[in-house]
Design a protein around this motif. Structure first.
Motif, PDB file in Angstrom:
ATOM      1  N   GLY A   8       0.775  -1.235   0.000  1.00 55.63           N
ATOM      2  CA  GLY A   8       0.000   0.000   0.000  1.00 55.63           C
ATOM      3  C   GLY A   8       0.806   1.285   0.000  1.00 55.63           C
ATOM      4  O   GLY A   8       0.241   2.376   0.141  1.00 55.63           O
ATOM      5  N   TYR A   9       2.134   1.183  -0.184  1.00 56.76           N
ATOM      6  CA  TYR A   9       2.979   2.382  -0.193  1.00 56.76           C
ATOM      7  C   TYR A   9       3.425   2.682  -1.626  1.00 56.76           C
ATOM      8  O   TYR A   9       3.471   1.796  -2.469  1.00 56.76           O
ATOM      9  N   ASP A  10       3.816   3.933  -1.864  1.00 59.63           N
ATOM     10  CA  ASP A  10       4.240   4.311  -3.214  1.00 59.63           C
ATOM     11  C   ASP A  10       5.641   3.797  -3.540  1.00 59.63           C
ATOM     12  O   ASP A  10       6.014   3.695  -4.712  1.00 59.63           O
ATOM     13  N   ASP A  11       6.440   3.534  -2.506  1.00 61.06           N
ATOM     14  CA  ASP A  11       7.825   3.077  -2.714  1.00 61.06           C
ATOM     15  C   ASP A  11       8.271   2.409  -1.414  1.00 61.06           C
ATOM     16  O   ASP A  11       7.468   2.291  -0.473  1.00 61.06           O
ATOM     17  N   VAL A  12       9.539   2.002  -1.353  1.00 60.95           N
ATOM     18  CA  VAL A  12      10.019   1.375  -0.116  1.00 60.95           C
ATOM     19  C   VAL A  12       9.825   2.337   1.057  1.00 60.95           C
ATOM     20  O   VAL A  12       9.897   3.566   0.895  1.00 60.95           O
ATOM     21  N   ILE A  13       9.568   1.783   2.246  1.00 62.97           N
ATOM     22  CA  ILE A  13       9.446   2.624   3.436  1.00 62.97           C
ATOM     23  C   ILE A  13      10.694   2.463   4.292  1.00 62.97           C
ATOM     24  O   ILE A  13      11.347   1.418   4.289  1.00 62.97           O
ATOM     25  N   ALA A  14      11.036   3.535   4.974  1.00 63.29           N
ATOM     26  CA  ALA A  14      12.244   3.547   5.796  1.00 63.29           C
ATOM     27  C   ALA A  14      12.003   2.778   7.085  1.00 63.29           C
ATOM     28  O   ALA A  14      10.943   2.921   7.698  1.00 63.29           O
ATOM     29  N   PRO A  15      12.979   1.977   7.539  1.00 67.43           N
ATOM     30  CA  PRO A  15      12.869   1.414   8.884  1.00 67.43           C
ATOM     31  C   PRO A  15      12.763   2.565   9.891  1.00 67.43           C
ATOM     32  O   PRO A  15      13.297   3.652   9.646  1.00 67.43           O
ATOM     33  N   PRO A  16      12.084   2.357  11.020  1.00 62.57           N
ATOM     34  CA  PRO A  16      11.907   3.461  11.975  1.00 62.57           C
ATOM     35  C   PRO A  16      13.218   4.182  12.322  1.00 62.57           C
ATOM     36  O   PRO A  16      13.278   5.424  12.333  1.00 62.57           O
ATOM     37  N   MET A  47      20.645   0.128  18.881  1.00 63.55           N
ATOM     38  CA  MET A  47      19.247   0.539  19.080  1.00 63.55           C
ATOM     39  C   MET A  47      18.381   0.075  17.908  1.00 63.55           C
ATOM     40  O   MET A  47      17.227  -0.310  18.087  1.00 63.55           O
ATOM     41  N   ALA A  48      18.961   0.108  16.702  1.00 60.63           N
ATOM     42  CA  ALA A  48      18.208  -0.342  15.525  1.00 60.63           C
ATOM     43  C   ALA A  48      17.875  -1.830  15.619  1.00 60.63           C
ATOM     44  O   ALA A  48      16.865  -2.283  15.065  1.00 60.63           O
ATOM     45  N   GLN A  49      18.715  -2.620  16.297  1.00 52.23           N
ATOM     46  CA  GLN A  49      18.395  -4.037  16.486  1.00 52.23           C
ATOM     47  C   GLN A  49      17.194  -4.197  17.414  1.00 52.23           C
ATOM     48  O   GLN A  49      16.363  -5.094  17.226  1.00 52.23           O
ATOM     49  N   VAL A  50      17.111  -3.326  18.425  1.00 52.95           N
ATOM     50  CA  VAL A  50      15.937  -3.366  19.305  1.00 52.95           C
ATOM     51  C   VAL A  50      14.687  -2.981  18.507  1.00 52.95           C
ATOM     52  O   VAL A  50      13.646  -3.644  18.586  1.00 52.95           O
ATOM     53  N   ALA A  51      14.809  -1.936  17.688  1.00 53.18           N
ATOM     54  CA  ALA A  51      13.665  -1.500  16.876  1.00 53.18           C
ATOM     55  C   ALA A  51      13.229  -2.609  15.916  1.00 53.18           C
ATOM     56  O   ALA A  51      12.034  -2.835  15.700  1.00 53.18           O
ATOM     57  N   ARG A  52      14.212  -3.329  15.361  1.00 52.53           N
ATOM     58  CA  ARG A  52      13.910  -4.415  14.432  1.00 52.53           C
ATOM     59  C   ARG A  52      13.176  -5.546  15.158  1.00 52.53           C
ATOM     60  O   ARG A  52      12.216  -6.123  14.631  1.00 52.53           O
ATOM     61  N   ILE A  57      11.259  -5.216  17.735  1.00 49.88           N
ATOM     62  CA  ILE A  57       9.886  -4.770  18.004  1.00 49.88           C
ATOM     63  C   ILE A  57       9.058  -4.842  16.718  1.00 49.88           C
ATOM     64  O   ILE A  57       7.920  -5.313  16.710  1.00 49.88           O
ATOM     65  N   SER A  58       9.650  -4.380  15.612  1.00 49.10           N
ATOM     66  CA  SER A  58       8.947  -4.400  14.325  1.00 49.10           C
ATOM     67  C   SER A  58       8.562  -5.828  13.940  1.00 49.10           C
ATOM     68  O   SER A  58       7.421  -6.091  13.524  1.00 49.10           O
ATOM     69  N   GLU A  59       9.498  -6.764  14.103  1.00 48.29           N
ATOM     70  CA  GLU A  59       9.239  -8.146  13.708  1.00 48.29           C
ATOM     71  C   GLU A  59       8.180  -8.789  14.606  1.00 48.29           C
ATOM     72  O   GLU A  59       7.326  -9.541  14.141  1.00 48.29           O
ATOM     73  N   ASN A  60       8.228  -8.457  15.893  1.00 50.77           N
ATOM     74  CA  ASN A  60       7.238  -9.022  16.809  1.00 50.77           C
ATOM     75  C   ASN A  60       5.857  -8.408  16.613  1.00 50.77           C
ATOM     76  O   ASN A  60       4.843  -9.082  16.791  1.00 50.77           O
ATOM     77  N   ALA A  61       5.838  -7.126  16.259  1.00 48.75           N
ATOM     78  CA  ALA A  61       4.552  -6.425  16.137  1.00 48.75           C
ATOM     79  C   ALA A  61       3.876  -6.705  14.800  1.00 48.75           C
ATOM     80  O   ALA A  61       2.681  -6.448  14.655  1.00 48.75           O
ATOM     81  N   GLY A  62       4.663  -7.182  13.823  1.00 48.41           N
ATOM     82  CA  GLY A  62       4.079  -7.484  12.524  1.00 48.41           C
ATOM     83  C   GLY A  62       4.323  -6.420  11.468  1.00 48.41           C
ATOM     84  O   GLY A  62       3.656  -6.395  10.440  1.00 48.41           O
ATOM     85  N   GLY A  63       5.278  -5.525  11.722  1.00 47.43           N
ATOM     86  CA  GLY A  63       5.636  -4.555  10.680  1.00 47.43           C
ATOM     87  C   GLY A  63       6.089  -3.239  11.276  1.00 47.43           C
ATOM     88  O   GLY A  63       5.723  -2.899  12.402  1.00 47.43           O
ATOM     89  N   PRO A  64       6.903  -2.494  10.508  1.00 49.17           N
ATOM     90  CA  PRO A  64       7.457  -1.245  11.037  1.00 49.17           C
ATOM     91  C   PRO A  64       6.397  -0.191  11.333  1.00 49.17           C
ATOM     92  O   PRO A  64       6.596   0.665  12.200  1.00 49.17           O
ATOM     93  N   GLU A  65       5.243  -0.266  10.623  1.00 47.48           N
ATOM     94  CA  GLU A  65       4.204   0.741  10.846  1.00 47.48           C
ATOM     95  C   GLU A  65       3.547   0.594  12.215  1.00 47.48           C
ATOM     96  O   GLU A  65       2.850   1.489  12.667  1.00 47.48           O
ATOM     97  N   LYS A  66       3.793  -0.535  12.879  1.00 48.74           N
ATOM     98  CA  LYS A  66       3.205  -0.754  14.215  1.00 48.74           C
ATOM     99  C   LYS A  66       4.054  -0.152  15.321  1.00 48.74           C
ATOM    100  O   LYS A  66       3.616  -0.045  16.461  1.00 48.74           O
ATOM    101  N   VAL A  67       5.308   0.199  15.016  1.00 52.03           N
ATOM    102  CA  VAL A  67       6.236   0.683  16.052  1.00 52.03           C
ATOM    103  C   VAL A  67       5.952   2.160  16.297  1.00 52.03           C
ATOM    104  O   VAL A  67       6.062   2.981  15.389  1.00 52.03           O
ATOM    105  N   LYS A  68       5.561   2.508  17.522  1.00 48.13           N
ATOM    106  CA  LYS A  68       5.158   3.883  17.813  1.00 48.13           C
ATOM    107  C   LYS A  68       6.256   4.688  18.504  1.00 48.13           C
ATOM    108  O   LYS A  68       6.384   5.883  18.278  1.00 48.13           O
ATOM    109  N   SER A  69       7.016   4.052  19.374  1.00 52.82           N
ATOM    110  CA  SER A  69       8.074   4.792  20.064  1.00 52.82           C
ATOM    111  C   SER A  69       9.111   3.820  20.608  1.00 52.82           C
ATOM    112  O   SER A  69       8.835   2.631  20.794  1.00 52.82           O
TER     113      SER A  69
END
Lengths: 146, 129
Positions: A48-56, B57-62, B64-76
């Protein structure tokens, strides 16, 4: 010697970063991301995105460019030789998509002394092209022996 | 995925190779030589080059992302950097769900290497759905 707190509240010139697809892929590969939404435009579009999304944590890439020079601000006066990055927090509003331009505003949120260390707390607010906040960061740097 | 209070998240294990800090420096733009230059690192009293804290820190974020089911689920994510991380040693990220409120999970996490915490007091929030 007490820390100089006169820079609390200081703001710096904002900076804009254009998020590129290959940069996102390079960053994602470096940190070991395997989710194809970061690596494969087709997979990102299917999601659903226009391109790759950045990791947080890609936020550090577009923020650092604007923020790094502010760490050397003479009014803040951090002793860089004795400085360590002590703490970090981010709040994400939504994923950032390759192709976006993100503008980051940097300010000095707090400066204080505790246990013989100087604490320098910066705040970053990163906004999209609609001027909506996408990532807020709080960066804490410690300087030993102030 | 949906989280429940008290649940332990799937742990993440990764062993950064000796050239990882060089690749991360290029990817992130942080070229501090304590991460990339053995001689420099030793001159300033370190046993060897060390990992970038923001890589760890990015490994911790990864995780969380993998456990939550995607990067869009990570809020903080909020962390403290303590100790030093080193290349060629396995990093393990573990975490426990503290609570779930209004569909948002608060997760306490730690990243360690050889029993040393390199990221501690890490608190993440993620959508639980």
């Amino acid at each position: 010697m007490p820390v100089n707190t006169s820079a609390i509240g200081k703001t710096f010139a904002p900076g804009t970063y254009a998020v590129g697809r290959e940069k996102v892929k390079e960053y994602a590969a470096a940190v070991g991301e395997t989710n194809p939404v970061h690596l494969d435009p087709a997979a990102a579009r299917a999601a659903g995105y226009d391109d790759v999304i950045a990791p947080p944590m890609f936020a550090v890439v577009f923020i650092s460019q604007t923020m790094a020079p502010t760490l050397f601000d003479p009014e803040v006066g951090m002793n860089f030789a004795l400085m360590v990055h002590g703490g970090q927090s981010f709040t994400w509003e939504r994923p950032i998509v390759a192709g976006e331009e993100i503008t980051t505003h940097v300010s000095v949120k707090d400066i204080y002394e505790k246990d013989g260390k100087g604490f320098y707390v910066y705040e970053t607010i990163s906004k999209d092209e609609k001027d909506e906040t996408v990532v807020t960061g709080e960066w804490t740097f410690l300087v030993r022996g102030v | 995925m949906s989280f429940e209070a008290g649940q332990t998240i799937n742990e993440l294990k990764v062993t950064p190779d000796r050239f990882l800090p060089i690749r991360y420096a290029g990817a992130s733009g942080d070229f501090n030589p304590i991460h990339t230059d053995q001689e420099f690192a030793k001159q300033v009293g370190l046993p060897s080059t060390i990992l970038h804290g923001l890589y760890s820190m990015a490994q911790v974020a990864r995780a969380i992302s993998e456990n939550a089911g995607g990067p869009e689920k990570v809020k903080s994510l909020s962390v403290q950097f303590r100790g030093m991380g080193f290349p060629e040693k396995e990093i393990t990220v573990t975490g426990t769900v503290r609570e779930v409120t209004d569909g948002v999970a608060t997760i306490d996490t730690v990243a360690e290497q050889d029993g040393n915490q390199i990221i501690r007091n890490a608190v993440a929030t993620a959508e639980s759905a």
